[in-house]
Design an enzyme around this catalytic site. Structure first.
Site, PDB file in Angstrom:
ATOM      1  N   ALA A 113      -1.564  18.256  -8.958  1.00 52.15           N
ATOM      2  CA  ALA A 113      -2.052  18.492 -10.325  1.00 52.15           C
ATOM      3  C   ALA A 113      -2.327  17.167 -11.022  1.00 52.15           C
ATOM      4  CB  ALA A 113      -1.029  19.307 -11.114  1.00 52.15           C
ATOM      5  N   ASP A 114      -3.285  17.200 -11.939  1.00 49.80           N
ATOM      6  CA  ASP A 114      -3.607  16.016 -12.736  1.00 49.80           C
ATOM      7  C   ASP A 114      -4.018  16.478 -14.132  1.00 49.80           C
ATOM      8  OD1 ASP A 114      -3.951  13.102 -12.833  1.00 49.80           O
ATOM      9  OD2 ASP A 114      -6.054  13.579 -13.212  1.00 49.80           O
ATOM     10  N   THR A 115      -3.583  15.750 -15.144  1.00 54.12           N
ATOM     11  CA  THR A 115      -3.857  16.124 -16.532  1.00 54.12           C
ATOM     12  C   THR A 115      -4.500  14.970 -17.287  1.00 54.12           C
ATOM     13  OG1 THR A 115      -1.932  17.593 -16.522  1.00 54.12           O
ATOM     14  CG2 THR A 115      -2.785  16.977 -18.681  1.00 54.12           C
ATOM     15  N   GLY A 173      -6.124  19.796 -13.894  1.00 49.27           N
ATOM     16  CA  GLY A 173      -6.725  20.218 -12.632  1.00 49.27           C
ATOM     17  C   GLY A 173      -5.624  20.495 -11.630  1.00 49.27           C
TER      18      GLY A 173
END
Length: 148
Positions: free
Chosen positions: A32-34, A69
């Site tokens: 995950a990436d924010t 994401g």
């Protein structure tokens, strides 16, 4: 639209997951990436106090988007998706910003704040998935895992 940004965060989430998947090829891996986006500008994790201050100053009294994401990888299958929310900050004084930076909470966070932490008092409202702001959209992830 946030399409290129959504693509970017899912791509980073995928690269993170793929790196781990190479080490554990029989596992299912989640990445995950924010990112925080205000007026088309992407705010990542602050490098130092000055950058954290300027980010929080930008967010003060305004609304911004948070996009997370997510990538799921297992043998023979990859799924990626993104979820977003709009967060509205109250107006912050320089003193409030500095006091918050003192807590150290801002440093490993996109946009220099953690919605689930000590910055909760700065947040007027959230439109969309709260968990996308935290960094893992749980409901969308649950649906994705059911089909995965």
């Amino acid at each position: 639209s946030n399409m290129p940004i959504k693509y970017g965060v899912t791509q980073v989430a995928y690269l993170k997951a793929r790196e781990v998947f190479h080490l554990f090829p029989d596992s299912t891996v989640l990445g995950a990436d924010t990112v925080v986006v205000i007026n088309g500008e992407i705010l990542g994790k602050p490098k130092d106090r000055e950058e954290a201050f300027s980010m929080l100053k930008k967010l003060s009294g305004k609304s911004h988007q948070v996009i997370t994401g997510v990538a799921l990888i297992k043998k023979g299958k990859t799924v990626t998706f993104a979820e977003k929310a709009t967060v509205t900050f109250a107006s912050l004084t320089d003193e409030e910003i500095n006091d918050y930076i003192e807590t150290g909470e801002c440093f490993d966070k996109a946009g220099s704040y953690a919605v689930q932490g000590k910055s909760a008092k700065f947040i007027k409202k959230i439109d969309g998935d709260y968990y996308a702001v935290v960094g893992l959209p749980c409901q969308k992830l649950y649906q994705a895992l059911k089909n995965f």
